[in-house]
Design an enzyme around this catalytic site. Structure first.
Site, PDB file in Angstrom:
ATOM      1  CG  ASP A 176      98.623  23.411 -17.739  1.00 32.77           C
ATOM      2  OD1 ASP A 176      99.310  22.444 -17.365  1.00 32.77           O
ATOM      3  OD2 ASP A 176      99.051  24.579 -17.744  1.00 32.77           O
ATOM      4  CG  HIS A 502      93.789  16.218 -16.146  1.00 32.64           C
ATOM      5  ND1 HIS A 502      92.489  16.476 -15.786  1.00 32.64           N
ATOM      6  CD2 HIS A 502      94.421  17.422 -16.098  1.00 32.64           C
ATOM      7  CE1 HIS A 502      92.340  17.763 -15.524  1.00 32.64           C
ATOM      8  NE2 HIS A 502      93.514  18.360 -15.729  1.00 32.64           N
ATOM      9  CG  ASP A 531      92.440   5.244 -17.949  1.00 35.39           C
ATOM     10  OD1 ASP A 531      92.715   6.428 -18.236  1.00 35.39           O
ATOM     11  OD2 ASP A 531      92.354   4.341 -18.812  1.00 35.39           O
ATOM     12  CD  GLU A 540      98.241  17.693 -15.212  1.00 29.96           C
ATOM     13  OE1 GLU A 540      98.163  18.746 -15.878  1.00 29.96           O
ATOM     14  OE2 GLU A 540      98.305  17.671 -13.976  1.00 29.96           O
TER      15      GLU A 540
END
Length: 562
Positions: A176, A502, A531, A540
């Site tokens: 993120d 991710h 994966d 992630e």
């Protein structure tokens, strides 16, 4: 729309299942091996012997019997081990196991870790926030425009001010785009320790990054980018408080960072974030001083201000999420305060900080946080991350050359550190894939596997023994292919690396191959890695895991530039 989503999901699951299969029953470090060091492969089919052959002409370079069989319940496998440590010639080779097959090709040489270190470390540059970045890997160009230039608003700081204040810069934290002080702590701490322990090699490495700190080594130049941002996380009122994080209220979708235009905020402070800030600033003052004494003084002044605030406010101040749904990084602060005291003492030599550290270190075993993994007496842990940074303080204290340490405490910590490292070695040697974390699996466990190398290298510094270096190499080997999946866990590097991390950039840039050099978190069981882009639990990426891998590779790079 629902049908399309279902088809996409099935495609990803199918692709993951195919790529998680293996094309060989021989698993080894796909980066290669250093000539004079340990070399092992795990064979998952019954065998009795093996041959190491040269790629150039197929001639045998070495042959021996395997050892085994060895069984391991968590992977539900019976395996045999091929040890070819006696092969010291440089070149490209492969293992051939009669009636089983051949391994992938691998290299033996002095520079086998150099490109991986370069790529993994450049991952931090590619994580930069507030600026355009661009890099090429395998002839593919990855780029983003300048992002999050409106960082950030002060509505949630607990002060009567809702205006915007400069919070630009730093690194995106993970898959993120948030920026978090607590997770920066263990990240920056591990990277500064890499510089401290391996500076003779790292100061020569060019990372081909922008010259944002003229005259500085590239490794420290990248760390300064994060420190510049962290200085902005200290409250502007002079109190010494430090915001816990800077994010929007919730995570963005899978868009490029420059398209993430949602309002972002400095949050309220926490005592853990403030203590981690102190430790990072004290380290920055120490390591940056040779390159910019004035900047180093700025860092130390900021550290002293926040340390004084913590001394005057000894109670734990928990971060309150409130309206936020981004990463909480909730942690108590006893270990963070201990680390802060250690770094302040190491930087200044002042008795007050030494006294504070030693008081906290003596009490460490009686103030363990709920859920922490246990070590023999609570001073040094095998298994640690952002929620427990006590080890960083212990390592700084043990390795310090300053006078005045308590001899009894120092001896206790040294013995505990060595016994903890011995336990890591024993678990790695018992594991069929050399995994030093053995049977523990959880969110980000690959990062811990890499971080255990820090324990091992510090133990090797105070009590030199090849077993610590070999166990460190086993950890690296596990990450790059000697594992259940016969795959690298690092994007763009090694054999069959992750393709669907991710990571919002990798999911939004329209390029099939993900952004390179990033360690994915790993499964919550020995066979649980997926994966798949949507599997944030196992796939992630994050700066704290990445920094651990930087440290792990730094000890084995030759120091040559790419």
């Amino acid at each position: 729309m629902k049908i399309s989503l279902l088809v996409t999901t099935i495609f990803f699951l199918s692709a993951a299942n195919c790529t998680l299969g293996t094309d060989s029953d021989i698993r080894l470090n796909s980066l290669g091996f250093l000539p004079g060091m340990q070399k092992k492969a795990t064979v998952i089919a019954e065998c009795s012997d093996f041959v190491v052959k040269k790629v150039s002409d197929g001639q045998a370079a070495y042959s021996a019997a395997v050892t085994g069989p060895f069984s391991q319940q968590d992977v539900n496998q019976v395996v045999w081990i091929a040890d070819f440590s006696q092969v010291t010639d440089k070149g490209k080779f492969y293992l051939e196991v009669p009636d089983v097959g051949r391994s992938i090709d691998f290299e033996i040489g002095d520079t086998v870790y150099d490109f991986a270190f370069y790529t993994v470390m450049r991952g931090f540059y590619l994580w930069r926030c507030g600026t355009a970045v661009e890099g090429k890997h395998n002839n593919i160009t990855y780029s983003q425009a300048a992002c999050h230039l409106e960082d950030a608003y002060q509505d949630y700081m607990g002060i009567d001010d809702t205006s915007r204040r400069d919070g630009t810069g730093g690194w995106h934290d993970a898959g993120d785009y948030g920026k978090y002080t607590v997770n920066a702590g263990v990240t920056v701490g591990a990277m500064f320790m890499a510089w401290d322990h391996f500076q003779d090699k790292l100061n020569k490495v060019s990372l081909n990054i922008p010259d944002t700190a003229p005259g500085w080594p590239d490794f420290l130049k990248e760390l300064k980018w994060e420190i510049d941002w962290l200085l902005k996380m200290q409250y502007p009122d002079g109190s010494g408080r430090v915001s816990h994080k800077l994010t929007r209220l919730n995570f963005s979708g899978f868009i490029m960072p420059e398209k993430d235009l949602e309002k972002r905020y400095f949050t309220d402070w926490s005592s853990a974030a403030t203590a981690d800030f102190v430790a990072m600033m004290a380290m920055a003052a120490r390591y940056f001083k040779p390159y910019d004494a004035e900047y180093a003084r700025t860092c130390l002044d900021a550290a002293k201000n926040s340390y004084t605030f913590l001394k005057n406010n000894p109670d734990y101040k928990r971060f309150q999420q409130g309206d936020f749904r981004t990463g909480a990084y909730q942690t108590s602060d006893t270990d963070d305060r201990l680390w802060a005291a250690a770094e302040m003492w190491q930087t200044t030599g002042e008795a007050q900080y030494l006294r504070d550290f030693e008081e906290k270190a003596k009490a460490a075993f009686t103030h363990r946080k709920q859920g922490e993994a246990q070590s023999s007496d609570g001073k040094v842990d095998e298994d640690w991350d952002w929620g427990n940074v006590r080890n960083l303080g212990m390592f700084t204290y043990v390795l310090s050359k300053r006078q005045g340490r308590n001899s009894e405490l120092l001896g206790n910590i040294r013995r505990n550190l060595v016994s903890t490292a011995d336990a890591i070695v024993a678990k790695g040697n018992k594991n069929v894939y050399g995994r030093p974390l053995a049977g523990r699996y959880y969110w980000g466990c690959n990062g811990t596997v890499a971080r255990q190398v820090l324990n091992l290298q510090v133990a090797n510094k105070i009590s030199p023994d090849p077993k610590y270096v070999n166990a460190a190499l086993d950890a690296v080997s596990h990450i790059f292919g000697r594992n259940y999946y016969n795959r690298s866990y690092v994007t763009g590097l090694g054999h069959q690396p992750p393709m669907n991390p991710h990571d919002r950039r990798s999911g939004a840039d329209g390029i099939k191959e993900p952004w390179p050099g990033y360690l994915v978190g790993g499964g919550h069981s020995a066979t649980g890695w997926q994966d798949i882009e949507g599997s944030y639990q196992t796939n992630e990426i994050a700066i704290n895991w990445q920094a651990a891998l930087v440290y792990a590779l730094a000890g084995f790079t030759s120091g040559q530039s790419q």
